[in-house]
Design an enzyme around this catalytic site. Sequence first.
Site, PDB file in Angstrom:
ATOM      1  N   PRO A 232       0.820  -1.215   0.000  1.00  0.00           N
ATOM      2  CG  PRO A 232       0.112  -0.920   2.205  1.00  0.00           C
ATOM      3  CD  PRO A 232       0.835  -1.882   1.314  1.00  0.00           C
TER       4      PRO A 232
ATOM      5  CD  GLN B  93       8.575   0.224   0.828  1.00  0.00           C
ATOM      6  OE1 GLN B  93       8.320  -0.368   1.876  1.00  0.00           O
ATOM      7  NE2 GLN B  93       8.381   1.516   0.693  1.00  0.00           N
TER       8      GLN B  93
ATOM      9  CD1 TRP C 162       4.445  -3.722   3.357  1.00  0.00           C
ATOM     10  CD2 TRP C 162       4.991  -4.382   1.295  1.00  0.00           C
ATOM     11  NE1 TRP C 162       3.406  -4.466   2.865  1.00  0.00           N
ATOM     12  CE2 TRP C 162       3.714  -4.879   1.595  1.00  0.00           C
ATOM     13  CE3 TRP C 162       5.547  -4.666   0.036  1.00  0.00           C
ATOM     14  CZ2 TRP C 162       2.970  -5.646   0.709  1.00  0.00           C
ATOM     15  CZ3 TRP C 162       4.806  -5.425  -0.857  1.00  0.00           C
ATOM     16  CH2 TRP C 162       3.536  -5.910  -0.523  1.00  0.00           C
TER      17      TRP C 162
ATOM     18  CE  LYS D  44      15.968   8.979  -3.056  1.00  0.00           C
ATOM     19  NZ  LYS D  44      16.230   8.349  -1.811  1.00  0.00           N
TER      20      LYS D  44
ATOM     21  CE  LYS E 112       6.205  16.670  -1.478  1.00  0.00           C
ATOM     22  NZ  LYS E 112       5.627  16.141  -0.255  1.00  0.00           N
TER      23      LYS E 112
END
Length: 1019
Positions: A46, A549, A553, A586, A589
């Site tokens: 998710p 991850q 995750w 990379k 923001k």
Amino acid sequence: MKKLPPQVDLPALEHEVLARWARDKIFERSLEQTASGEPWVFYEGPPTANGKPGTHHVEARVFKDLFPRFKTMQGRYVPRKAGWDCHGLPVELAVEKELGFSGKQDIEAYGIAEFNAKCRESVQRHVDEFEKLTTRMAYWCDLGDAYWTMQPSYIESVWWSLKQIYDKGLLVEDHRVAPYCPRCGTGLSDHEVAQGYQTVVDPSVYVRFPITSGEWAGKASLLVWTTTPWTLVSNTAVAVHPTVTYVVAKAGDELLVVAEPLKHVLGDDVEVLASFPGADLEHTTYSRPFDWVDIPGAHFVGTADYVTTDSGTGLVHQAPAFGAEDLLVARKYRLPVVNPVLPDGTFRADVPLVGGLFFKKADPALTQDLKSRGLLYKHQPYEHPYPHCWRCDTALLYYALPSWYIRTTAVKERLLEVNAGTDWHPATIKTGRYGDWLENNIDWALSRNRYWGTPLPVWRCPEDHLTVVGSLKELSELSGQDVSALDPHRPFVDDVTLPCSCGQTARRVPEVIDCWYDAGSMPFAQVGYPHTGVEPAYPAQYICEAIDQTRGWFYTLMAIGTLVFDEGSYETVLCLGHILDAEGRKMSKHLGNVLDPHELMDKHGADALRWYMLCGGSPWASRRIGDAQLEDVTRKVLLTWWNTASFFTLYADANSWDGGTGEPTLIDRWALSELHATVAEVTEALEGFDSLRAGRRLERFIDDLSNWYVRVSRRRFWDGDPAALTTLRDCLVGLGTLMAPFTPFLAEVLHDALVGGDSVHLESWPVADQAAVDTELGEQMALVRRLVDLGRTARAESKQKTRQPLSRALVAAQRWDALPQELRDLVALELNVGGLERLSGDLVDVTAKANFRELGKRFGKGVQDVAKAIAAADAASLAEGLRNGTASVLVDGTEVALGPADVFLTETPREGWAVAQFGGETVALDLEITPELRRAGLVRDVVRLVQDARKSSGFDVSDRIELWWTGQDEVADALHEGSLKLAEEVLAVSVTEGRPTADLAHHDDLELGLRFWLRLAGR
Ligand SMILES: [Zn+2]
Ligand SMILES: [Zn+2]
């Protein structure tokens, strides 16, 4: 069949396709169609719904789409449930920012219920954004039936699993020094810390701790090194290694104690006065650097095995509140744990000099103070990786804090076994990055002192009796009130109390849990197991996310699976590299270089973006993305494919092809052989999760069709040859099916044009017909293409344009004799030569010179002799030997073998020939142009001019024309001789010398002295 225009706006087409899919429910039908097939389990990791999705989200989602589509086409049943990670710090921080909050006090003042309602709203908003992206890029997953980690049923499943773990004795509360974010006011787990290392420059200080007891009291100082001067305020002890040798050394006019292996920190000029094992220093007292905080019964040397002599001085300053190892030493010597730093990271106001300062900001003042009191031996900047909060970038501190842990260390061996049985792509991650991580496993710091998360389902009474609750139903029973419809979030769940068996009231502990635990619970929580009675599909055959991850995750999924089910939760895992901007940075923001995926797709199309992600380089490596890369994909792959299909529909239409077949030629058989070879290789590559290999094969096939098959068969398409049309149609239909999981939009449009029917995505995956694969023919055609390339190179060097026919070409190639006549004719046709002959004798003058650099490596001083032998050898036979691997020269009676790199060959074509050679193959063009050849060349020039005029007049490819011409001398002679040939090439029903009677526009070519007129036949 529909006629496809030569020009196309791919992004616009995609919007039409999206509408068609939605209307015809193609994804849903692909699932229905395969419902009885063998399941292939995929888990959606998710995404955290805390911000707008970026281009890097497209990457993982393309890979998550490709393989399920492929398996579905193979007939497997692949349900794909979408999922959203709703809880956790990321969401809280976004809301805090929105509300202008600066910390937990603001949240508490605002109200937890109100704050959490804002978090819920924020999640909903961002999920909408993710849904838009998912739909636009054609990531097919079930958005309507997504799991949300904030759903009550999801939370209940998570509670159930925690209860399983608690019942196994693996969920415990402990006081440990743990990484802690002072901004967020909560501890972090090891895997979160692993994601937030930044390289920083800290002051590294060497500080004198004057000895106050024993033989060296008042004479020597312990020399202590630290990179966190702010912890010196809390200095409680100094640790040394018991068996390492320490010395008292005279450096300048002072005496300092350091580990013997590190005495070089004192400079070269030191005199050792005494040496002894570290154990001898135990209990030596010293005067501490700052005496502002009361720390009774402390300030002496202790021993600890963890002390190393890798860096520093071998004497380690101990501040037990800020170091896990320090805490162990403190426990061993029953030292107090004193912490002058508040939970917000600032020093207590009563601490002199640095009271109220943020811990990291205290270093300069403290260092200055040490210096002014003569305690600073030296200080220098020290660059090292330091952990920062992965969400808010604040420097973490190691902080003594009561926390709830899952004892993952207790199942470490099992985790290693599970990992050993897991298929990692790339394979190096398994034992490298991830394996190392498991080897160094530490317990999972599970609890968070926060608000928007799954509440830890632990209730505690004042007597410390614990009750862990596995569902709302259980909570209803235990509390004696019906809470089955309760929102299980804070603050509501905090109001539910339980009567403890001891008679007291139990209240929930205040913590929520690590949101990574939520995500790792998705295999069972997405179906509300066990409370709903739905069995989870377990384990997954396939999962895929970006490489970050590995410690996120991928780990939590495996850890929870192992803890709860004693089994891994996935069989195959793909770990993707990062997506960088066009300059290789990379995307972030901060840099303002985040590419908006919708902008990219509106400009280039989702297919181009998908293809680039899947096949534009190794998926495991970091890759740059920008307009240039996507334009490249569009041009080389998508438009080439489109143009070939458009060409096909154009000629099938022009010739009113009725679908009839004909006798395939050798070239047709080759194209079909390549199709089946492509099917076989792409299937094998996708079975092995290798999208790059599959993509390269597909690109090659597109190139085969467009730049070879269609080109050499152009004539047959003009003539409407049914065998050529059938072959190209079959190749395009097969290609479209193979492309469907990669570029679902264009595959759909072309399928619709060529085949019609519902959707390419309801088609079965093709199975290669091995009997149609002719490897021999494939190699022969490859030879043909190489020879044509050589011939073109020779042409280019001779400055003779390709339109000028030549009498002959000579060819030397190993497999030439085995080449069928049809393929030899093809070479002749492509090279525009009258005939081909086997090359015999030499058409080049060869000279050979030694490559000193290469030979020097092998022969050293002997190189001169070898060079002489090469110069003396017959250059032509040496060249021949180099080509077939048998080259050698005699040096002092010894045979010396030579390779291609050892010799510089210069080959000069003989007068009248253009020669090109590569890899042992040669094509030589006879440049003699007879008057007859010259006239044939002129006819070809005229053909080109008329074709251009046809095009500029807007005639259809199949239109017949009438042609008139006037000219003199050579061009007139040429056209007298070649008017039939001209008529055939330009589809002219008549070629007339002289002006037309009708008033037509004329076309001129001054160089040829030619004027001509044309019009549609029959006017
Ligand atoms: Zn933070
Ligand atoms: Zn109790």
